[in-house]
Design an enzyme around this catalytic site. Structure first.
Site, mmCIF file in Angstrom:
data_model
loop_
_atom_site.group_PDB
_atom_site.id
_atom_site.type_symbol
_atom_site.label_atom_id
_atom_site.label_comp_id
_atom_site.label_asym_id
_atom_site.label_seq_id
_atom_site.Cartn_x
_atom_site.Cartn_y
_atom_site.Cartn_z
ATOM 1 C CD GLN A 181 20.808 -42.452 -26.125
ATOM 2 O OE1 GLN A 181 21.350 -41.131 -26.731
ATOM 3 N NE2 GLN A 181 20.349 -43.172 -26.380
ATOM 4 C CG HIS A 189 15.403 -38.047 -29.013
ATOM 5 N ND1 HIS A 189 13.973 -38.728 -29.017
ATOM 6 C CD2 HIS A 189 15.868 -38.837 -28.653
ATOM 7 C CE1 HIS A 189 14.176 -39.572 -28.641
ATOM 8 N NE2 HIS A 189 15.269 -39.872 -28.416
ATOM 9 C CD GLU A 190 19.915 -37.936 -29.537
ATOM 10 O OE1 GLU A 190 20.723 -38.374 -28.854
ATOM 11 O OE2 GLU A 190 19.272 -38.901 -30.419
ATOM 12 C CB CYS A 242 14.793 -43.436 -27.961
ATOM 13 S SG CYS A 242 16.182 -43.043 -26.717
ATOM 14 C CG LEU A 243 19.326 -45.384 -31.253
ATOM 15 C CD1 LEU A 243 21.153 -45.373 -31.193
ATOM 16 C CD2 LEU A 243 19.497 -47.005 -31.209
ATOM 17 N N GLY A 257 20.678 -40.368 -33.724
ATOM 18 C CA GLY A 257 21.501 -39.426 -32.833
ATOM 19 C C GLY A 257 21.569 -40.604 -30.981
ATOM 20 C CG HIS A 266 18.681 -38.855 -24.675
ATOM 21 N ND1 HIS A 266 18.117 -39.332 -23.604
ATOM 22 C CD2 HIS A 266 18.497 -38.833 -25.741
ATOM 23 C CE1 HIS A 266 17.545 -40.598 -24.613
ATOM 24 N NE2 HIS A 266 17.776 -40.454 -25.874
HETATM 25 ZN ZN ZN Z 1 17.023 -41.784 -27.334
#
Ligand code: ZN
Length: 148
Positions: A51, A131-132, A89-90, A46, A135
Protein backbone atom coordinates in the site's frame (compact mmCIF):
# COMPACT_ATOMS: atom_id res chain seq x y z
CA UNK A 1 10.31 8.29 10.97
CA UNK A 2 8.30 9.53 8.06
CA UNK A 3 4.84 9.31 6.64
CA UNK A 4 4.65 7.31 3.43
CA UNK A 5 2.24 7.87 0.57
CA UNK A 6 -0.66 5.39 0.46
CA UNK A 7 -1.50 4.33 -3.08
CA UNK A 8 -5.08 3.63 -4.15
CA UNK A 9 -6.95 1.12 -6.26
CA UNK A 10 -6.05 1.42 -9.91
CA UNK A 11 -2.33 1.39 -9.12
CA UNK A 12 -0.97 -1.89 -10.48
CA UNK A 13 1.36 -2.34 -7.50
CA UNK A 14 -1.65 -3.23 -5.35
CA UNK A 15 -2.21 -6.27 -7.58
CA UNK A 16 1.30 -7.70 -7.37
CA UNK A 17 2.45 -10.55 -5.15
CA UNK A 18 4.93 -9.19 -2.62
CA UNK A 19 8.29 -10.85 -2.05
CA UNK A 20 9.52 -12.58 1.08
CA UNK A 21 11.73 -10.53 3.39
CA UNK A 22 15.22 -12.04 3.54
CA UNK A 23 17.24 -9.22 5.11
CA UNK A 24 16.38 -8.13 8.66
CA UNK A 25 18.29 -4.88 8.96
CA UNK A 26 17.82 -1.26 9.99
CA UNK A 27 16.07 -0.50 6.71
CA UNK A 28 13.41 -3.07 7.54
CA UNK A 29 12.95 -1.57 11.02
CA UNK A 30 12.63 1.89 9.50
CA UNK A 31 10.05 0.61 7.01
CA UNK A 32 7.99 -0.93 9.83
CA UNK A 33 8.20 2.22 11.96
CA UNK A 34 7.11 4.34 9.00
CA UNK A 35 4.23 1.95 8.30
CA UNK A 36 2.99 2.19 11.90
CA UNK A 37 3.18 5.99 11.80
CA UNK A 38 1.43 6.10 8.42
CA UNK A 39 -1.31 3.72 9.63
CA UNK A 40 -2.05 5.82 12.72
CA UNK A 41 -1.91 9.07 10.74
CA UNK A 42 -4.51 7.67 8.32
CA UNK A 43 -6.71 6.33 11.18
CA UNK A 44 -6.30 2.81 9.83
CA UNK A 45 -6.28 -0.46 11.79
CA UNK A 46 -3.75 -2.04 9.47
CA UNK A 47 -1.37 -1.33 6.63
CA UNK A 48 0.52 -3.57 4.24
CA UNK A 49 3.79 -2.63 2.56
CA UNK A 50 2.40 -2.79 -1.01
CA UNK A 51 0.00 0.00 0.00
CA UNK A 52 3.05 2.26 0.25
CA UNK A 53 4.55 0.89 -3.00
CA UNK A 54 6.92 -1.55 -1.28
CA UNK A 55 6.44 -5.11 -2.56
CA UNK A 56 7.63 -6.88 0.57
CA UNK A 57 5.68 -9.30 2.75
CA UNK A 58 5.32 -6.91 5.68
CA UNK A 59 2.18 -5.64 7.37
CA UNK A 60 1.22 -3.95 10.59
CA UNK A 61 -2.06 -4.25 12.48
CA UNK A 62 -3.42 -2.30 15.45
CA UNK A 63 -7.14 -2.54 16.10
CA UNK A 64 -7.31 -1.07 19.62
CA UNK A 65 -4.78 1.78 19.46
CA UNK A 66 -2.50 -0.15 21.81
CA UNK A 67 -1.24 -3.54 20.70
CA UNK A 68 0.76 -3.27 17.47
CA UNK A 69 1.40 -6.44 15.52
CA UNK A 70 4.29 -6.52 13.07
CA UNK A 71 3.89 -9.30 10.52
CA UNK A 72 6.82 -10.27 8.31
CA UNK A 73 6.46 -13.21 5.90
CA UNK A 74 3.25 -14.22 7.70
CA UNK A 75 1.72 -17.65 7.09
CA UNK A 76 -1.60 -18.95 8.38
CA UNK A 77 -1.08 -22.16 10.36
CA UNK A 78 -4.67 -22.63 11.48
CA UNK A 79 -7.98 -20.89 10.99
CA UNK A 80 -11.49 -21.63 12.14
CA UNK A 81 -14.96 -20.18 12.49
CA UNK A 82 -16.71 -17.69 10.28
CA UNK A 83 -17.78 -14.12 10.75
CA UNK A 84 -19.09 -11.50 8.40
CA UNK A 85 -18.46 -7.83 8.83
CA UNK A 86 -18.05 -4.56 7.00
CA UNK A 87 -14.55 -3.70 5.85
CA UNK A 88 -12.92 -0.71 4.30
CA UNK A 89 -9.41 -0.09 3.09
CA UNK A 90 -7.10 2.92 3.05
CA UNK A 91 -6.34 2.03 -0.58
CA UNK A 92 -10.01 1.95 -1.59
CA UNK A 93 -11.24 5.26 -0.19
CA UNK A 94 -14.95 5.52 0.44
CA UNK A 95 -15.78 1.85 -0.21
CA UNK A 96 -17.22 -0.51 2.35
CA UNK A 97 -18.46 -4.04 1.93
CA UNK A 98 -19.42 -7.22 3.78
CA UNK A 99 -16.68 -9.84 3.80
CA UNK A 100 -16.59 -13.34 5.35
CA UNK A 101 -13.52 -14.09 7.45
CA UNK A 102 -12.52 -16.72 10.02
CA UNK A 103 -13.03 -15.89 13.72
CA UNK A 104 -9.75 -17.46 14.80
CA UNK A 105 -6.31 -17.44 13.23
CA UNK A 106 -2.96 -18.85 14.21
CA UNK A 107 -0.22 -17.14 12.23
CA UNK A 108 3.48 -17.81 11.99
CA UNK A 109 5.56 -14.73 11.30
CA UNK A 110 9.01 -13.28 11.70
CA UNK A 111 9.74 -10.36 13.98
CA UNK A 112 11.88 -7.44 12.79
CA UNK A 113 15.02 -9.26 13.98
CA UNK A 114 14.18 -12.37 11.96
CA UNK A 115 13.01 -14.53 14.88
CA UNK A 116 10.00 -16.81 14.50
CA UNK A 117 6.87 -15.63 16.29
CA UNK A 118 3.39 -17.13 16.55
CA UNK A 119 0.27 -15.00 16.91
CA UNK A 120 -3.19 -16.21 17.84
CA UNK A 121 -5.93 -13.69 17.13
CA UNK A 122 -9.70 -13.68 17.21
CA UNK A 123 -12.68 -11.65 16.07
CA UNK A 124 -11.82 -8.22 14.66
CA UNK A 125 -8.06 -8.77 14.96
CA UNK A 126 -8.48 -11.91 12.83
CA UNK A 127 -10.32 -9.82 10.23
CA UNK A 128 -7.54 -7.25 10.16
CA UNK A 129 -4.86 -9.93 9.86
CA UNK A 130 -6.67 -11.57 6.92
CA UNK A 131 -7.28 -8.24 5.20
CA UNK A 132 -3.64 -7.15 5.50
CA UNK A 133 -2.21 -10.54 4.52
CA UNK A 134 -4.44 -10.53 1.41
CA UNK A 135 -2.67 -7.33 0.33
CA UNK A 136 0.60 -9.30 0.19
CA UNK A 137 -0.94 -11.46 -2.54
CA UNK A 138 -2.47 -8.57 -4.45
CA UNK A 139 -5.99 -9.21 -3.13
CA UNK A 140 -8.30 -6.38 -2.07
CA UNK A 141 -11.41 -6.77 0.10
CA UNK A 142 -13.58 -5.62 -2.80
CA UNK A 143 -12.61 -8.89 -4.56
CA UNK A 144 -14.20 -10.85 -1.73
CA UNK A 145 -17.11 -8.72 -0.61
CA UNK A 146 -20.61 -10.04 -1.02
CA UNK A 147 -22.51 -6.80 -1.12
CA UNK A 148 -21.97 -3.15 -0.40
ZN1 ZN B 1 -6.55 -2.70 2.86
Amino acid sequence: MALRNIIVEGDDLLRERSREVTVFDDRLSLLIDDMVETMFDADGVGLAAPQISILKRVCVVCTDGQKIYELINPEVLESSGEQEGYEGCLSVPGARGLVKRPTYLKVKSKDRKGNDVIFEVRDFEAVAFCHEMDHLDGILFIDKMERQ
